[in-house]
Design a protein around this motif. Structure first.
Motif, PDB file in Angstrom:
ATOM      1  N   ARG A 119       0.831  -1.207   0.000  1.00  0.00           N
ATOM      2  CA  ARG A 119       0.000   0.000   0.000  1.00  0.00           C
ATOM      3  C   ARG A 119       0.868   1.261   0.000  1.00  0.00           C
ATOM      4  O   ARG A 119       0.349   2.369  -0.035  1.00  0.00           O
ATOM      5  N   ARG A 120       2.171   1.087   0.040  1.00  0.00           N
ATOM      6  CA  ARG A 120       3.066   2.239   0.043  1.00  0.00           C
ATOM      7  C   ARG A 120       3.348   2.692  -1.391  1.00  0.00           C
ATOM      8  O   ARG A 120       3.280   1.919  -2.333  1.00  0.00           O
ATOM      9  N   ASN A 121       3.714   3.962  -1.529  1.00  0.00           N
ATOM     10  CA  ASN A 121       4.222   4.423  -2.809  1.00  0.00           C
ATOM     11  C   ASN A 121       5.562   3.738  -3.057  1.00  0.00           C
ATOM     12  O   ASN A 121       6.357   3.558  -2.145  1.00  0.00           O
ATOM     13  N   THR A 122       5.830   3.368  -4.282  1.00  0.00           N
ATOM     14  CA  THR A 122       6.942   2.492  -4.604  1.00  0.00           C
ATOM     15  C   THR A 122       8.079   3.250  -5.279  1.00  0.00           C
ATOM     16  O   THR A 122       7.836   4.094  -6.150  1.00  0.00           O
ATOM     17  N   LEU A 123       9.320   2.920  -4.899  1.00  0.00           N
ATOM     18  CA  LEU A 123      10.502   3.455  -5.562  1.00  0.00           C
ATOM     19  C   LEU A 123      11.178   2.324  -6.329  1.00  0.00           C
ATOM     20  O   LEU A 123      11.519   1.289  -5.755  1.00  0.00           O
ATOM     21  N   LEU A 124      11.369   2.516  -7.637  1.00  0.00           N
ATOM     22  CA  LEU A 124      12.065   1.529  -8.454  1.00  0.00           C
ATOM     23  C   LEU A 124      13.459   2.048  -8.780  1.00  0.00           C
ATOM     24  O   LEU A 124      13.598   3.110  -9.389  1.00  0.00           O
ATOM     25  N   ILE A 125      14.486   1.307  -8.372  1.00  0.00           N
ATOM     26  CA  ILE A 125      15.854   1.598  -8.809  1.00  0.00           C
ATOM     27  C   ILE A 125      16.036   0.809 -10.091  1.00  0.00           C
ATOM     28  O   ILE A 125      16.222  -0.403 -10.072  1.00  0.00           O
ATOM     29  N   ASP A 126      15.953   1.482 -11.222  1.00  0.00           N
ATOM     30  CA  ASP A 126      15.716   0.786 -12.484  1.00  0.00           C
ATOM     31  C   ASP A 126      16.586   1.352 -13.607  1.00  0.00           C
ATOM     32  O   ASP A 126      16.084   1.939 -14.567  1.00  0.00           O
ATOM     33  N   PRO A 127      17.909   1.164 -13.528  1.00  0.00           N
ATOM     34  CA  PRO A 127      18.787   1.764 -14.549  1.00  0.00           C
ATOM     35  C   PRO A 127      18.560   1.222 -15.957  1.00  0.00           C
ATOM     36  O   PRO A 127      18.831   1.918 -16.935  1.00  0.00           O
ATOM     37  N   HIS A 128      18.075  -0.024 -16.080  1.00  0.00           N
ATOM     38  CA  HIS A 128      17.873  -0.619 -17.410  1.00  0.00           C
ATOM     39  C   HIS A 128      16.436  -0.468 -17.905  1.00  0.00           C
ATOM     40  O   HIS A 128      16.099  -0.989 -18.975  1.00  0.00           O
ATOM     41  N   LYS A 129      15.588   0.199 -17.125  1.00  0.00           N
ATOM     42  CA  LYS A 129      14.197   0.477 -17.502  1.00  0.00           C
ATOM     43  C   LYS A 129      13.338  -0.776 -17.649  1.00  0.00           C
ATOM     44  O   LYS A 129      12.245  -0.723 -18.217  1.00  0.00           O
ATOM     45  N   GLN A 130      13.796  -1.919 -17.116  1.00  0.00           N
ATOM     46  CA  GLN A 130      12.988  -3.139 -17.207  1.00  0.00           C
ATOM     47  C   GLN A 130      11.725  -3.026 -16.356  1.00  0.00           C
ATOM     48  O   GLN A 130      10.633  -3.391 -16.792  1.00  0.00           O
ATOM     49  N   GLY A 131      11.896  -2.515 -15.136  1.00  0.00           N
ATOM     50  CA  GLY A 131      10.750  -2.343 -14.248  1.00  0.00           C
ATOM     51  C   GLY A 131       9.756  -1.332 -14.794  1.00  0.00           C
ATOM     52  O   GLY A 131       8.543  -1.499 -14.676  1.00  0.00           O
ATOM     53  N   THR A 132      10.274  -0.276 -15.408  1.00  0.00           N
ATOM     54  CA  THR A 132       9.405   0.747 -15.980  1.00  0.00           C
ATOM     55  C   THR A 132       8.554   0.182 -17.111  1.00  0.00           C
ATOM     56  O   THR A 132       7.349   0.433 -17.192  1.00  0.00           O
ATOM     57  N   ARG A 133       9.182  -0.617 -17.992  1.00  0.00           N
ATOM     58  CA  ARG A 133       8.439  -1.216 -19.107  1.00  0.00           C
ATOM     59  C   ARG A 133       7.361  -2.166 -18.592  1.00  0.00           C
ATOM     60  O   ARG A 133       6.225  -2.157 -19.062  1.00  0.00           O
ATOM     61  N   TRP A 134       7.741  -2.985 -17.582  1.00  0.00           N
ATOM     62  CA  TRP A 134       6.765  -3.919 -17.032  1.00  0.00           C
ATOM     63  C   TRP A 134       5.593  -3.188 -16.399  1.00  0.00           C
ATOM     64  O   TRP A 134       4.426  -3.509 -16.643  1.00  0.00           O
ATOM     65  N   LEU A 135       5.884  -2.186 -15.572  1.00  0.00           N
ATOM     66  CA  LEU A 135       4.827  -1.472 -14.853  1.00  0.00           C
ATOM     67  C   LEU A 135       3.918  -0.724 -15.829  1.00  0.00           C
ATOM     68  O   LEU A 135       2.695  -0.675 -15.648  1.00  0.00           O
TER      69      LEU A 135
END
Length: 201
Positions: free
Chosen positions: A124-140
């Motif tokens: 339920r918390r706001n999430t921080l993604l440490i995502d240098p390769h943008k994999q998490g960003t693409r998935w989300l």
């Protein structure tokens, strides 16, 4: 005659109480059988839920090696010592179908990424993604189709406030090591769990 009437009334009342007691015992018995069956099928869900809660609450910031040590060794050992039944789930709280959907949406197939995705989707918390390769960003982006906005972009604070108060997901990209001051006030004033922050370091 009056005494006979009183005795009959007492007998009817007693019969009614016995019937209700019998129904209650049957209900409790069936619930007990269901609980035992469910526990058998899940392999001991009490401990599994505890593991999942620990991962969601504390595992997000851990390195892969630290998370593996706690989830696979230390925490299960503590559950065993406290006599809490548990299985050895590869990924607690998540069905195989969910993982398959995540991977279809671009999530890497290794366990660390799957655990991190579980934290993002369950917290339920706001999430921080440490995502240098943008994999998490693409998935989300594929998974929940959030409104995406760059940190510091004109109007981004208003966009965050509107999305958060309306319960809509938003992805804030290019976040530095600290958040702009007005953003902290916005986050304190709205319900958490709708906002994901993305940074490369």
């Amino acid at each position: 005659e009056e005494e006979i009437s009183t005795l009959k009334q007492l007998a009817r009342s007693t019969d009614s109480k016995l019937l209700r007691a019998k129904q209650l015992m049957q209900t409790l018995g069936s619930d007990g059988e269901w609980a035992a069956s469910a526990t058998k099928e899940t392999g001991g869900e009490t401990g599994d839920i505890a593991l999942a809660a620990a991962l969601v609450s504390h595992g997000g910031v851990m390195s892969e090696s630290s998370r593996k040590r706690l989830l696979r060794t230390k925490w299960p050992l503590e559950l065993t010592q406290k006599c809490l039944p548990h299985s050895k789930p590869i990924l607690p709280l998540v069905a195989a179908a969910d993982v398959a959907l995540w991977e279809n949406n671009g999530l890497p197939s290794h366990l660390f990424a799957q655990e991190s995705a579980m934290v993002v989707m369950s917290s339920r918390r706001n999430t921080l993604l440490i995502d240098p390769h943008k994999q998490g960003t693409r998935w989300l982006t594929n998974q929940i189709s959030p409104l995406t906005i760059r940190c510091g972009e004109a109007g981004f604070e208003t966009a965050i406030l509107q999305a958060a108060t309306q319960g809509k997901p938003i992805l804030v990209t290019d976040v530095g090591s600290s958040l702009p001051h007005p953003l902290n006030e916005i986050l304190e004033s709205v319900e958490t769990g709708h906002i994901a922050f993305n940074g490369s370091q």
